[in-house]
Design an enzyme around this catalytic site. Sequence first.
Site, PDB file in Angstrom:
ATOM      1  N   HIS A   1       0.823  -1.209   0.000  1.00 49.14           N
ATOM      2  CA  HIS A   1       0.000   0.000   0.000  1.00 49.14           C
ATOM      3  C   HIS A   1       0.854   1.255   0.000  1.00 49.14           C
ATOM      4  O   HIS A   1       0.803   2.074   0.913  1.00 49.14           O
ATOM      5  CB  HIS A   1      -0.947  -0.025   1.215  1.00 49.14           C
ATOM      6  CG  HIS A   1      -2.107  -0.931   1.005  1.00 49.14           C
ATOM      7  ND1 HIS A   1      -2.830  -1.483   2.016  1.00 49.14           N
ATOM      8  CD2 HIS A   1      -2.676  -1.393  -0.143  1.00 49.14           C
ATOM      9  CE1 HIS A   1      -3.790  -2.245   1.505  1.00 49.14           C
ATOM     10  NE2 HIS A   1      -3.712  -2.203   0.208  1.00 49.14           N
TER      11      HIS A   1
ATOM     12  N   SER B   1       5.480   0.067   4.967  1.00 51.33           N
ATOM     13  CA  SER B   1       5.521  -0.054   3.504  1.00 51.33           C
ATOM     14  C   SER B   1       6.116   1.200   2.858  1.00 51.33           C
ATOM     15  O   SER B   1       5.966   1.413   1.662  1.00 51.33           O
ATOM     16  CB  SER B   1       4.106  -0.314   2.975  1.00 51.33           C
ATOM     17  OG  SER B   1       3.182   0.570   3.581  1.00 51.33           O
TER      18      SER B   1
ATOM     19  N   GLU C   1      -5.979  -8.092   3.960  1.00 58.56           N
ATOM     20  CA  GLU C   1      -5.417  -9.150   4.825  1.00 58.56           C
ATOM     21  C   GLU C   1      -6.547  -9.875   5.566  1.00 58.56           C
ATOM     22  O   GLU C   1      -6.553 -11.105   5.690  1.00 58.56           O
ATOM     23  CB  GLU C   1      -4.440  -8.556   5.850  1.00 58.56           C
ATOM     24  CG  GLU C   1      -3.867  -9.628   6.768  1.00 58.56           C
ATOM     25  CD  GLU C   1      -3.177  -9.071   8.006  1.00 58.56           C
ATOM     26  OE1 GLU C   1      -2.450  -8.070   7.892  1.00 58.56           O
ATOM     27  OE2 GLU C   1      -3.364  -9.648   9.088  1.00 58.56           O
TER      28      GLU C   1
ATOM     29  N   CYS D   1       1.770  -8.392  14.542  1.00 56.89           N
ATOM     30  CA  CYS D   1       3.159  -8.552  14.097  1.00 56.89           C
ATOM     31  C   CYS D   1       4.122  -7.706  14.934  1.00 56.89           C
ATOM     32  O   CYS D   1       3.821  -6.543  15.256  1.00 56.89           O
ATOM     33  CB  CYS D   1       3.205  -8.131  12.641  1.00 56.89           C
ATOM     34  SG  CYS D   1       4.840  -7.945  12.012  1.00 56.89           S
TER      35      CYS D   1
ATOM     36  N   HIS E   1      -0.020  -9.104   1.855  1.00 60.12           N
ATOM     37  CA  HIS E   1      -1.239  -9.181   2.671  1.00 60.12           C
ATOM     38  C   HIS E   1      -1.951 -10.517   2.557  1.00 60.12           C
ATOM     39  O   HIS E   1      -2.830 -10.816   3.343  1.00 60.12           O
ATOM     40  CB  HIS E   1      -2.264  -8.139   2.204  1.00 60.12           C
ATOM     41  CG  HIS E   1      -1.875  -6.737   2.471  1.00 60.12           C
ATOM     42  ND1 HIS E   1      -1.379  -6.331   3.673  1.00 60.12           N
ATOM     43  CD2 HIS E   1      -1.939  -5.634   1.694  1.00 60.12           C
ATOM     44  CE1 HIS E   1      -1.138  -5.039   3.607  1.00 60.12           C
ATOM     45  NE2 HIS E   1      -1.456  -4.598   2.425  1.00 60.12           N
TER      46      HIS E   1
ATOM     47  N   CYS F   1       3.235 -12.619   3.356  1.00 63.47           N
ATOM     48  CA  CYS F   1       4.160 -12.597   4.490  1.00 63.47           C
ATOM     49  C   CYS F   1       3.949 -13.852   5.353  1.00 63.47           C
ATOM     50  O   CYS F   1       2.803 -14.242   5.607  1.00 63.47           O
ATOM     51  CB  CYS F   1       3.899 -11.342   5.317  1.00 63.47           C
ATOM     52  SG  CYS F   1       4.941 -11.275   6.780  1.00 63.47           S
TER      53      CYS F   1
HETATM   54  S1  SF4 Z   1       3.777  -5.697   8.974  1.00 65.59           S
HETATM   55 FE1  SF4 Z   1       4.399  -7.719   9.771  1.00 65.59          FE
HETATM   56  S2  SF4 Z   1       2.839  -9.080   8.966  1.00 65.59           S
HETATM   57 FE2  SF4 Z   1       2.686  -7.245   7.744  1.00 65.59          FE
HETATM   58  S3  SF4 Z   1       4.018  -7.648   5.987  1.00 65.59           S
HETATM   59 FE3  SF4 Z   1       5.267  -6.610   7.539  1.00 65.59          FE
HETATM   60  S4  SF4 Z   1       6.310  -8.272   8.671  1.00 65.59           S
HETATM   61 FE4  SF4 Z   1       4.549  -9.168   7.557  1.00 65.59          FE
END
Ligand code: SF4
Length: 282
Positions: free
Chosen positions: A41, A269, A124, A197, A72, A94
């Site tokens: 995103h 991101s 997600e 996470c 996601h 992930c």
């Molecule tokens: S925030 Fe955590 S769960 Fe989401 S992509 Fe990154 S490492 Fe994976």
Amino acid sequence: MEIILGKTSGFCPGITNAVETTKKILQEEKKSIYCLGDLTHNAQVIEKLETMGLITIQNVEEAKEKVIFRSHGVEKETYEKAKQLGLQVIDLTCPKVLRIHKLADEYNQKGYHIVYIGDGKHPEVVGTLSYCKGNYSIIEDESDVDKVIEEISKKTYTKIVLLAQTTFHLEKYAKILQQLKSKMPENVEFVVEETICNATHIRQKETLEIAKQVDYMIIIGGRKSSNTHKLYEIAKENCKKAILIETKNELPLEELKKVNKIGIMAGASTPKESIQDVINLL
Ligand code: SF4
């Protein structure tokens, strides 16, 4: 002007893997590759990958030969559909999201009702809920707790498991969990699986620490990014002034000239180039 930059700002391991693997494939194959939904995103990251040949599609049927599943994750049925269409799947979901899919599937098969904390419209969450086969209740905020408890009592569920979106706001999660524990009927076995996470956890914690020390917080990240929005919420709650920007072009420079101490955090991101651009301009 003093600037405090959060050490944990920027790409998490899941996004780093998704972006770097996609770049590598595009460089090696030198042709277009389809990705189901936004790879991440962050508009700037997507735009860059599109110049290298990435094509974002909204339906798996639009793909040819290969399809990327983003970090996601996607719905269970989408794997089956891709197989039927003869597509090679490059699964960049992930591992932390895959773990939740597995938990949802296993607990559902073991007869547990799944209570899920998260934003029901987030990709997600949509992906994870597809593994529950309709056997779930969703909690988006504290106001949903009573409704879910009533449902549990009415339907006489005896086994409940709690799962949550990887990026859910930690403090809000703790409050919801406390309420669920205190209101859960006594005969119910209530299992809590920690699924938020760590990458989210450490960014939220650092945002809170910095927000309390500065006069102005700048959160850098995509407007569609759930984890970036959580950082912005924390910054707003704990600092006199906080803004959310995607790029340096949105910086309110006149306003910032009057600020002594600025804190900067970026979502999981957000690429390091966007962070550096902001710092350079400041
Ligand atoms: S925030 Fe955590 S769960 Fe989401 S992509 Fe990154 S490492 Fe994976």
